[in-house]
Motif scaffolding. Structure first.
Motif, PDB file in Angstrom:
ATOM      1  N   PHE A 275       0.812  -1.327   0.230  1.00 44.68           N
ATOM      2  CA  PHE A 275      -0.077   0.022   0.019  1.00 44.68           C
ATOM      3  C   PHE A 275       1.032   1.417   0.225  1.00 44.68           C
ATOM      4  N   ASP A 276       2.147   1.132   0.377  1.00 47.85           N
ATOM      5  CA  ASP A 276       3.063   2.262   0.690  1.00 47.85           C
ATOM      6  C   ASP A 276       4.098   2.254  -0.603  1.00 47.85           C
ATOM      7  N   ASP A 277       4.620   0.967  -0.716  1.00 50.01           N
ATOM      8  CA  ASP A 277       5.745   0.820  -1.741  1.00 50.01           C
ATOM      9  C   ASP A 277       5.563  -0.431  -2.543  1.00 50.01           C
ATOM     10  N   PRO A 278       4.538  -0.112  -3.101  1.00 53.36           N
ATOM     11  CA  PRO A 278       4.188  -1.560  -4.016  1.00 53.36           C
ATOM     12  C   PRO A 278       5.501  -1.980  -5.027  1.00 53.36           C
ATOM     13  N   ASP A 279       6.447  -1.184  -5.258  1.00 49.54           N
ATOM     14  CA  ASP A 279       7.629  -1.439  -6.038  1.00 49.54           C
ATOM     15  C   ASP A 279       8.515  -2.123  -5.389  1.00 49.54           C
TER      16      ASP A 279
END
Length: 624
Positions: A275-279
């Protein structure tokens, strides 16, 4: 708690601990160990430290109610995942789904399992995809081989490599009846590639092997190798009064009737997006294929993989869990041939994976006999936070560096990704000896685990699930760069001693390892600098945490030597790789010109890693 179908569920114990910026890291083994100190001028001091050592200081965060609540929620989620997995793991249906008489890589059975896993991920709305590779796999020629065992565990590649170096023309491999309690007619299966991945597309992906000129891995032996049964060998070992030696007067003809067969391999993936750093990803993976039944080899790990996927999906959909980073679930094919499926994926996306995958967790662990003296054994790259701090059903654990035969090794040594694998052992047995035989079935594993296969599977799932939860949930990655300190220092000491011996014997002149030692000092100062920056950073600042995490992630990748080709030397890691570029190889080098060159390159490899940890170019360490 109890499951609806009557199986007992083991609750996870959640300790009352203070959430801190750093976790206390005990020594790896709990035993006495030598602490080696080097100064910048090259002098060394070796002292002995008591068990437990002195953990590095890790200051606690100020009390923050929101973070305390988050940690309590994490504990609740861990209890949830434990209960769900306990219910599933004790059900025979869980294993039955993936238990087939045969599922060799690229076979119809292997494809059927891949499709089943894909459909399961699709049902969980995990946006599944398939990574397809085309490889050549050795298969027995049924018209010629007759009843001969197939050349298809264990460390065959090391045995054959050693034999080839000693001048052998061929190798016959069979189990010593004194060491392995097999039936005398039991055939072995294994591979002889001293490497990983498709040996006919070394260093590059086999998306379509016809596009590349004919080539092969330098790790393939140039001599024949064939497994035979113990009954066919006519040999009995373990005679303490007998001196074993090579040689003889008989002429022996060795004929291996294998053919290369083109196979299409499917790696299957599903993802729960962050949700914050999907990558940024945490990858959990398990081997799907096996020679023969492969119950411990493939069935158990695949079952844990799919159940963890279900558990995390339920946590997100129904319990409000919001992972910061993405969780990728991977089902690999052709693991039996030397992690081919996993390695081809790493080769195919080399330019991006190492910068996006924060940690790889292998579910291909051994299951063996367990009792009150059992240990949970971890094989890991040093930055992994101490798995022994995670509460498990089996609290006793040991930790060791990862070796080349580990399914997670390519992630560490080829791609520079922090990795961990684990298994249960007893003090008298560190391996499950039925890997790679037709005896690896449900009955054998049940016997070896005292009919507690389900309980062991729950414990394994607990560990993997808890580690994954920490890695996708915590603001700051639970990776400790200072854990490299002892490993690095010991390696540098070995180089020092070797050069000192060569100099004293007159074989080497005008060469000092002081520059290597100073690079080691730069590395350790850079690691401390990360912790200083963490202490002065507001960890509620998402962008600041992302920058810190990126600096932490550069370490493992930058320990890959930039001076060797992945085609010729796939395992480029300075400390855990294989080849003349490693510190271990330099500490044994006999060619003086090669020693000088590799020492210089290793020094700048290490210094470059230290520079990458610093972050800003104006803060680079000038002390080298």
């Amino acid at each position: 708690t109890h499951c609806s179908h009557g199986f007992h569920s083991y609750l996870l114990q959640v300790k009352s601990v203070r959430y801190s910026r750093f976790t206390l890291q005990p020594t790896d083994s709990g035993e006495r160990h030598a602490e080696v100190k080097l100064s910048d001028d090259g002098t060394e001091e070796i002292t002995e430290v008591e068990a437990g050592g002195s953990p590095s200081f890790r200051p606690a965060l100020p009390n923050r109610s929101r973070r305390s609540i988050a940690y309590l929620v994490l504990g609740t989620l861990l209890i949830f995942i434990t209960g769900m997995l306990s219910c599933s793991a004790n059900s025979e249906d869980l294993f039955y789904i993936f238990d087939l008489p045969s599922r060799s890589a690229g076979s119809d059975e292997d494809m059927s399992l891949a499709n089943r896993i894909f459909d399961g991920f699709k049902e969980l709305e995990m946006d599944p995809w398939t990574d397809i590779h085309y490889v050549q796999l050795p298969m027995p020629d049924r018209l010629l081989s007759g009843l001969l065992p197939e050349l298809k565990v264990c460390l065959f590649f090391l045995q054959v490599d050693n034999a080839e170096k000693k001048g052998a023309s061929a190798v016959l491999i069979f189990p010593d009846f004194e060491d392995y309690e097999y039936r005398s007619e039991t055939a072995l299966y294994g591979h002889v590639h001293l490497g990983s991945g498709d040996p006919y597309t070394p260093g590059f992906p086999s998306f379509n092997h016809t596009q590349f000129p004919p080539t092969q891995s330098s790790g393939l032996p140039k001599i024949l190798a064939q497994t035979i049964t113990y009954a066919a060998s006519g040999f009995k070992g373990s005679f303490k009064s007998v001196i074993y030696s090579l040689g003889g007067v008989e002429n022996i003809t060795v004929e291996v009737n294998n053919v290369l067969v083109n196979k299409e391999l499917h790696n299957v993936f599903g993802v729960i997006k962050g949700f914050d750093d999907p990558d940024r990803y945490i990858v959990l993976g398990a081997q799907r294929d096996a020679w023969g039944r492969g119950y411990a080899r493939a069935t158990v790990g695949t079952s844990v993989l799919t159940e963890l996927a279900k558990a995390f999906h339920e946590m997100v959909e129904n319990d409000g869990f919001r992972p910061r980073r993405s969780l990728v679930f991977a089902s690999w094919s052709a693991g039996e041939y030397g992690s081919i499926g996993a390695t081809e994926w790493l080769e195919g996306y080399m330019a991006s994976i190492d910068k996006s995958v924060f940690t790889y967790i292998s579910l291909d662990g051994d299951d063996t006999n367990i009792n009150d003296g059992s240990f949970f054994f971890f094989f890991f790259s040093p930055p992994i936070f101490s798995p022994c701090t995670i509460t498990l059903y089996f609290p006793a654990c040991r930790m060791r560096p990862m070796t080349i035969d580990d399914p997670a090794y390519p992630f560490l040594a080829f791609s520079g990704i922090p990795s961990v694998s684990f298994h249960f052992i007893t003090p008298n047995s560190e391996v499950y000896t039925y890997y790679g035989t037709h005896l690896d079935d449900v009955d054998q594993l049940s016997y070896e685990t005292n009919r507690r296969t389900g309980e062991i599977t729950v414990a394994a799932a607990q560990f993997a699930g808890q580690m994954a939860l920490h890695l996708v949930h915590d603001h700051l990655l639970s990776l400790d760069m200072s854990r490299y300190s002892n490993t690095l220092t010991k390696a540098v000491v070995q180089v020092y001693r070797h050069i000192q011996w060569l100099s004293q014997s007159g074989k080497l002149k005008d060469l000092s390892p002081n520059w290597l030692n100073r690079a080691r000092g730069s590395f350790q100062r850079a690691a401390r600098g990360i912790y200083d920056d963490i202490a002065s950073t507001n960890l509620d600042d998402k962008e600041a945490c992302r920058i810190l995490n990126d600096r932490i992630m550069r370490v493992e990748h930058n320990l890959l030597s930039p001076y060797v080709s992945p085609v010729e030397v796939p395992f480029r890691h300075l400390l855990f790789g294989r080849g003349s570029h490693t510190l271990a190889s330099i500490s044994e080098a006999t060619d003086m010109d090669e020693l000088r060159t590799q020492l210089a390159l290793a020094t700048w490899n290490l210094q470059g890693c230290a520079n990458a940890m610093v972050g800003d170019i104006w803060d680079l360490d000038e002390e080298i």
